[in-house]
Design a protein around this motif. Structure first.
Motif, PDB file in Angstrom:
ATOM      1  N   SER B 165       0.852  -1.195   0.000  1.00  0.00           N
ATOM      2  CA  SER B 165       0.000   0.000   0.000  1.00  0.00           C
ATOM      3  C   SER B 165       0.887   1.244   0.000  1.00  0.00           C
ATOM      4  O   SER B 165       2.099   1.156   0.227  1.00  0.00           O
ATOM      5  CB  SER B 165      -0.884  -0.003   1.232  1.00  0.00           C
ATOM      6  OG  SER B 165      -0.082   0.179   2.380  1.00  0.00           O
ATOM      7  N   GLY B 167       1.118   3.671   2.139  1.00  0.00           N
ATOM      8  CA  GLY B 167       1.745   3.898   3.441  1.00  0.00           C
ATOM      9  C   GLY B 167       2.931   2.968   3.649  1.00  0.00           C
ATOM     10  O   GLY B 167       3.980   3.373   4.156  1.00  0.00           O
ATOM     11  N   MET B 168       2.759   1.716   3.225  1.00  0.00           N
ATOM     12  CA  MET B 168       3.835   0.744   3.398  1.00  0.00           C
ATOM     13  C   MET B 168       5.026   1.069   2.509  1.00  0.00           C
ATOM     14  O   MET B 168       6.175   0.911   2.905  1.00  0.00           O
ATOM     15  CB  MET B 168       3.293  -0.648   3.072  1.00  0.00           C
ATOM     16  CG  MET B 168       3.715  -1.685   4.073  1.00  0.00           C
ATOM     17  SD  MET B 168       3.187  -3.304   3.554  1.00  0.00           S
ATOM     18  CE  MET B 168       1.464  -3.259   3.889  1.00  0.00           C
ATOM     19  N   ASP B 195      -3.172   9.256   3.169  1.00  0.00           N
ATOM     20  CA  ASP B 195      -4.373   9.585   3.931  1.00  0.00           C
ATOM     21  C   ASP B 195      -4.004  10.054   5.334  1.00  0.00           C
ATOM     22  O   ASP B 195      -2.956   9.687   5.860  1.00  0.00           O
ATOM     23  CB  ASP B 195      -5.254   8.343   4.048  1.00  0.00           C
ATOM     24  CG  ASP B 195      -6.032   8.102   2.772  1.00  0.00           C
ATOM     25  OD1 ASP B 195      -6.506   9.087   2.191  1.00  0.00           O
ATOM     26  OD2 ASP B 195      -6.161   6.948   2.370  1.00  0.00           O
ATOM     27  N   VAL B 196      -4.898  10.827   5.958  1.00  0.00           N
ATOM     28  CA  VAL B 196      -4.545  11.427   7.264  1.00  0.00           C
ATOM     29  C   VAL B 196      -4.181  10.420   8.346  1.00  0.00           C
ATOM     30  O   VAL B 196      -3.250  10.656   9.102  1.00  0.00           O
ATOM     31  CB  VAL B 196      -5.624  12.369   7.855  1.00  0.00           C
ATOM     32  CG1 VAL B 196      -5.459  13.748   7.311  1.00  0.00           C
ATOM     33  CG2 VAL B 196      -7.007  11.846   7.696  1.00  0.00           C
ATOM     34  N   THR B 197      -4.896   9.298   8.416  1.00  0.00           N
ATOM     35  CA  THR B 197      -4.554   8.366   9.505  1.00  0.00           C
ATOM     36  C   THR B 197      -3.199   7.721   9.229  1.00  0.00           C
ATOM     37  O   THR B 197      -2.430   7.456  10.148  1.00  0.00           O
ATOM     38  CB  THR B 197      -5.631   7.273   9.702  1.00  0.00           C
ATOM     39  OG1 THR B 197      -5.727   6.472   8.524  1.00  0.00           O
ATOM     40  CG2 THR B 197      -6.979   7.866  10.015  1.00  0.00           C
ATOM     41  N   ILE B 198      -2.880   7.501   7.939  1.00  0.00           N
ATOM     42  CA  ILE B 198      -1.573   6.939   7.578  1.00  0.00           C
ATOM     43  C   ILE B 198      -0.501   8.009   7.759  1.00  0.00           C
ATOM     44  O   ILE B 198       0.598   7.735   8.249  1.00  0.00           O
ATOM     45  CB  ILE B 198      -1.581   6.427   6.118  1.00  0.00           C
ATOM     46  CG1 ILE B 198      -2.777   5.488   5.875  1.00  0.00           C
ATOM     47  CG2 ILE B 198      -0.262   5.740   5.771  1.00  0.00           C
ATOM     48  CD1 ILE B 198      -2.808   4.268   6.737  1.00  0.00           C
ATOM     49  N   GLN B 199      -0.831   9.249   7.400  1.00  0.00           N
ATOM     50  CA  GLN B 199       0.098  10.356   7.600  1.00  0.00           C
ATOM     51  C   GLN B 199       0.504  10.457   9.070  1.00  0.00           C
ATOM     52  O   GLN B 199       1.682  10.604   9.389  1.00  0.00           O
ATOM     53  CB  GLN B 199      -0.549  11.667   7.160  1.00  0.00           C
ATOM     54  CG  GLN B 199       0.206  12.895   7.632  1.00  0.00           C
ATOM     55  CD  GLN B 199      -0.289  14.172   6.980  1.00  0.00           C
ATOM     56  OE1 GLN B 199       0.057  14.478   5.850  1.00  0.00           O
ATOM     57  NE2 GLN B 199      -1.102  14.921   7.695  1.00  0.00           N
ATOM     58  N   ALA B 200      -0.476  10.347   9.969  1.00  0.00           N
ATOM     59  CA  ALA B 200      -0.175  10.430  11.398  1.00  0.00           C
ATOM     60  C   ALA B 200       0.803   9.329  11.801  1.00  0.00           C
ATOM     61  O   ALA B 200       1.728   9.557  12.579  1.00  0.00           O
ATOM     62  CB  ALA B 200      -1.468  10.325  12.209  1.00  0.00           C
ATOM     63  N   GLN B 201       0.611   8.129  11.232  1.00  0.00           N
ATOM     64  CA  GLN B 201       1.528   7.021  11.546  1.00  0.00           C
ATOM     65  C   GLN B 201       2.950   7.311  11.049  1.00  0.00           C
ATOM     66  O   GLN B 201       3.927   7.092  11.756  1.00  0.00           O
ATOM     67  CB  GLN B 201       1.035   5.717  10.889  1.00  0.00           C
ATOM     68  CG  GLN B 201      -0.296   5.207  11.426  1.00  0.00           C
ATOM     69  CD  GLN B 201      -0.858   4.066  10.571  1.00  0.00           C
ATOM     70  OE1 GLN B 201      -0.221   3.598   9.636  1.00  0.00           O
ATOM     71  NE2 GLN B 201      -2.051   3.610  10.901  1.00  0.00           N
ATOM     72  N   ARG B 204       4.720  10.097  13.034  1.00  0.00           N
ATOM     73  CA  ARG B 204       5.168   9.576  14.312  1.00  0.00           C
ATOM     74  C   ARG B 204       6.433   8.724  14.125  1.00  0.00           C
ATOM     75  O   ARG B 204       7.384   8.814  14.899  1.00  0.00           O
ATOM     76  CB  ARG B 204       4.035   8.767  14.967  1.00  0.00           C
ATOM     77  CG  ARG B 204       4.436   7.928  16.159  1.00  0.00           C
ATOM     78  CD  ARG B 204       5.211   8.706  17.209  1.00  0.00           C
ATOM     79  NE  ARG B 204       4.459   9.760  17.851  1.00  0.00           N
ATOM     80  CZ  ARG B 204       3.825   9.621  19.002  1.00  0.00           C
ATOM     81  NH1 ARG B 204       3.838   8.473  19.638  1.00  0.00           N
ATOM     82  NH2 ARG B 204       3.188  10.635  19.517  1.00  0.00           N
ATOM     83  N   HIS B 222       4.251  21.719   2.539  1.00  0.00           N
ATOM     84  CA  HIS B 222       3.421  22.900   2.353  1.00  0.00           C
ATOM     85  C   HIS B 222       2.421  23.008   3.502  1.00  0.00           C
ATOM     86  O   HIS B 222       1.661  23.963   3.581  1.00  0.00           O
ATOM     87  CB  HIS B 222       2.645  22.793   1.036  1.00  0.00           C
ATOM     88  CG  HIS B 222       1.598  21.725   1.102  1.00  0.00           C
ATOM     89  ND1 HIS B 222       1.898  20.384   1.014  1.00  0.00           N
ATOM     90  CD2 HIS B 222       0.271  21.801   1.312  1.00  0.00           C
ATOM     91  CE1 HIS B 222       0.781  19.691   1.159  1.00  0.00           C
ATOM     92  NE2 HIS B 222      -0.219  20.519   1.340  1.00  0.00           N
ATOM     93  N   GLY B 225       0.287  22.403   9.479  1.00  0.00           N
ATOM     94  CA  GLY B 225      -0.048  21.471  10.551  1.00  0.00           C
ATOM     95  C   GLY B 225       1.067  20.452  10.752  1.00  0.00           C
ATOM     96  O   GLY B 225       1.453  20.140  11.884  1.00  0.00           O
ATOM     97  N   GLU B 229       3.664  19.904  14.053  1.00  0.00           N
ATOM     98  CA  GLU B 229       3.747  18.655  14.802  1.00  0.00           C
ATOM     99  C   GLU B 229       5.119  18.002  14.789  1.00  0.00           C
ATOM    100  O   GLU B 229       5.396  17.147  15.612  1.00  0.00           O
ATOM    101  CB  GLU B 229       2.711  17.664  14.260  1.00  0.00           C
ATOM    102  CG  GLU B 229       1.321  18.119  14.631  1.00  0.00           C
ATOM    103  CD  GLU B 229       0.290  17.024  14.546  1.00  0.00           C
ATOM    104  OE1 GLU B 229       0.654  15.879  14.234  1.00  0.00           O
ATOM    105  OE2 GLU B 229      -0.873  17.327  14.788  1.00  0.00           O
TER     106      GLU B 229
END
Lengths: 339, 335
Positions: B165, B167-168, B195-201, B204, B222, B225, B229
């Motif tokens: 995927s 993210g992977m 995607d945002v949830t993958i971006q957060a991962q 981190r 760009h 946010g 972080e």
């Protein structure tokens, strides 16, 4: 006029994988599964969710650019799925679309003026004078100077192209505009200009928007109501303020928590959601979110949760947070997946 | 000199007056018009700005990855451990690239080779820069995939990029970039396509790995946010120049350049009210094909006065470790 402008009932779209003439069952991508919502005149409904959740398929179904597998799309009470070519042509005047990519959605060989008057010329003949007057009027509506009508898309900036895309959608004076990630490709300063334009147009002309986006900041800013999708289904649909103030579905909660906030003093405690969205070809049984859900119980693995109305006017599909009063019968879809 | 108060041995990368031009058929685009900044050991430096501001060109100029036929770095220095990278031979540069300075890009699908397994690509990076055997390099690849928290790394080393995927794939890119323990990681919009949830991962993961390995990170984005972080210090670019640099908390608390201020205000923020018009930055970015007289932001700037249209403001201190290229920075900070 009574009733909502747009009503979507049990809309479903399965894309078959390959053409299995001899095979009994063909695997399908369950892009959209049993989606129901409505849009009032002058309202902005946002559809949010991550890639592959089915939000863009919904846009195409609404425009009838693809045929639904099941369900109905009603505009002012008329089902557009049943319409023949001529009648559909007429209904398209009511609904227009703005696309994500202002580079690939404009014909590079047409001038700005030709691009934005073309929709009208599909319906009526225009003299050169009428056409120029219309182009000038539309360009002014979207904040561009009338001289721009002679330019080619390649001579315009990204923001100007997106304004053209909006001007083209306005040409037929639609009551509903479907905007699929219409500001996602733009820089923030340009994005602000385009969002302002959309808000102005809504106020002046009473246009309703179905605004599809993955950007929660943008959604929170412009939405009256928000539908959150996960793997082809709506998991929560709520008035915007209520949704952002108190998300009920655990996926909505995670999505809001995952969005980066431009405030360096805010400390993020943990990654809101592990894992990734499963494949829509072989979605998990029960609630599609259960493999990633911190709250999942046994029932979530077996039964698809129905959308349950809550006191504050929202609907939520979650066995834990919004349990239905009585045991629901397994739905048609469950039976299909079960064997 | 400006902002050089920190001890020299703290500095990992010292970029001075970097100038890069792109050559078209009839015109020259001055993509970078004299960019100076430092990356300190172990810090995360954010580079923000909108399309065409020069943030990616800065990264490509540092690593000398510009397209050879159409672009050239015409001036400045890129000092890394006291040596100017712009003076190195191609051979010497290859030893640094991917080894001591690594880079990850926005779109992992186009930066991974589709016909080799992910494991083999990571192993290759290891073998180029160390004298590891194939089997130790493959073991290293597996270890790196585990480090970036790819589930089932024993199996995943044998996957092709298309089997993963988005993210992977970005995790695999990070694994490859970190395989040789670089001192500096340049990340160019690494989460923009996710995607945002993958971006957060992934964010981190980058922050965690940075803390564990001590690698300095230059984070190009760009998204304000994302900057808030992940970064400690930030430089803001506009039209091929740095217009502001500051510690991240100072930048957000008291932006000193009207462009930074405009950028922050144009991000939708429910605390300022929903369904309201957002403050806009009027106009569009200037063309870098023509020489710019005065401040390049002046035509769009609510603070502009005569001097802004006549003389180019240099980056100057407006607070401790806070600099802005604006004649009226003090007034902007008070606004």
């Amino acid at each position: 006029m009574t009733g909502p402008l747009l009503k979507v009932e049990n809309l479903t779209k399965h894309y078959p994988l390959g053409s299995g003439i001899f095979k009994k069952s063909i695997p399908v991508i369950r892009a959209v599964e049993d989606v129901t919502f409505s849009v009032e005149a002058g309202e902005t409904l946002c559809i949010v969710g991550e890639s592959g959740c089915g939000k863009s398929t919904i846009a195409r179904l609404l425009m009838r650019l693809v045929e639904p597998t099941g369900g109905r799309v009603l505009i002012d009470g008329t089902d557009i799925a049943g319409l023949k070519k001529d009648a559909l042509h007429a209904w398209r005047r009511r609904m227009q679309m703005v696309f994500q990519d202002p580079y690939s959605s404009l014909n590079p060989r047409l001038t700005a003026g030709q691009i934005i008057t073309e929709p009208v010329e599909n319906f009526e003949r225009l003299s050169r004078k009428q056409r120029n007057a219309l182009a000038a009027d539309l360009l002014q509506k979207v904040g561009m100077s009338p001289e721009m009508m002679h330019r080619l898309p390649s001579e315009l900036s990204g923001g100007q192209r997106q304004r053209l895309g909006i001007a083209r959608a306005l040409a037929l004076k639609p009551s509903l505009i479907i905007a699929d990630e219409a500001v996602s490709a733009l820089d923030v300063s340009v994005q602000a200009q385009i969002l302002n334009l959309l808000l102005d147009l809504q106020q002046q002309m009473g246009i309703a928007f179905v605004f599809i986006s993955h950007d929660l900041g943008v959604v929170e800013h412009i939405a009256h109501r928000v539908a959150v999708m996960y793997l082809g289904r709506i998991v929560e649909l709520a008035p915007s303020e209520a949704l952002f103030a108190k998300p009920v579905h655990p996926y909505t909660e995670a999505l809001i928590a995952a969005a980066p906030v431009p405030d360096p003093t805010r400390v993020r405690l943990e990654v809101p959601l592990e894992g990734e969205m499963p494949s829509p070809i072989n979605p998990p049984k029960g609630c599609a979110f259960h493999p990633r859900c911190p709250l999942a119980i046994e029932r979530c693995r077996i039964e698809v949760p129905p959308l349950v109305p809550m006191a504050d006017g929202r609907v939520v599909a979650c066995h834990v947070r919004a349990p239905a009063e009585r045991q629901m019968q397994p739905t048609h879809v469950d039976l299909q997946l079960g064997h | 000199m400006l902002m050089r108060e920190s001890a020299e041995d703290d500095v990992l990368l010292d970029v001075r007056d970097l100038e890069t031009h792109f050559y078209g058929e009839e015109s020259v685009t001055r993509a970078l018009g004299g960019v100076s900044f430092q990356v300190k050991k172990g810090e995360t430096l954010g580079v923000v700005g909108e399309s065409g501001c020069g943030k990616s060109v800065t990264a490509l100029s540092i690593l000398r990855l510009l397209p050879k036929l159409t672009a050239r770095t015409v001036g400045g220095e890129v000092r890394f451990h006291g040596r100017d990278l712009l003076d190195l031979s191609d051979r010497e540069m290859r030893k640094i690239r991917g080894h001591r300075i690594a880079m990850i890009f926005q779109e992992p699908m186009t930066s991974l080779n589709p016909v080799y397994t992910v494991g083999r690509q990571i192993a290759e990076a290891v073998q180029i820069h160390t004298n590891a055997t194939h089997s130790t390099a493959m073991a290293k690849a597996e270890e790196m995939l585990r480090l970036v928290r790819i589930a089932d790394p024993e199996r995943r080393v044998n996957n092709y990029p298309y089997e993963m995927s988005g993210g992977m794939r970005q995790r695999a890119m990070i694994a490859m970039a970190l395989a040789c323990s670089p001192e500096l990681l340049i990340a160019d919009e690494p989460t923009t396509a996710l995607d945002v949830t993958i971006q957060a991962q992934i964010l981190r993961l980058i922050v965690d790995l940075k803390e564990r390995t001590g690698t300095a990170v230059m984070f190009i984005t760009h998204d304000l946010g994302v900057v808030a972080e992940t970064c400690q210090r930030v430089i803001v670019m506009y039209a091929g120049r740095i217009v502001e640099q500051a510690a991240v908390t100072d930048l957000f608390a008291r932006p000193a350049h009207p462009y930074t201020q405009g950028l922050m205000r144009s991000v939708p923020d429910p605390r300022r009210g929903r369904q309201r018009r957002l403050p806009e930055i009027p106009g569009i970015v200037p063309s870098l094909r023509e020489p710019i007289v005065g401040c390049s932001f002046a035509p769009r700037c609510p603070f502009a006065i005569d001097i802004c249209r006549e003389k180019t403001p240099m980056l100057r201190d407006v607070g401790s470790s806070h600099a802005a290229a604006c004649w009226r920075a003090e007034e902007v900070m008070g606004a």
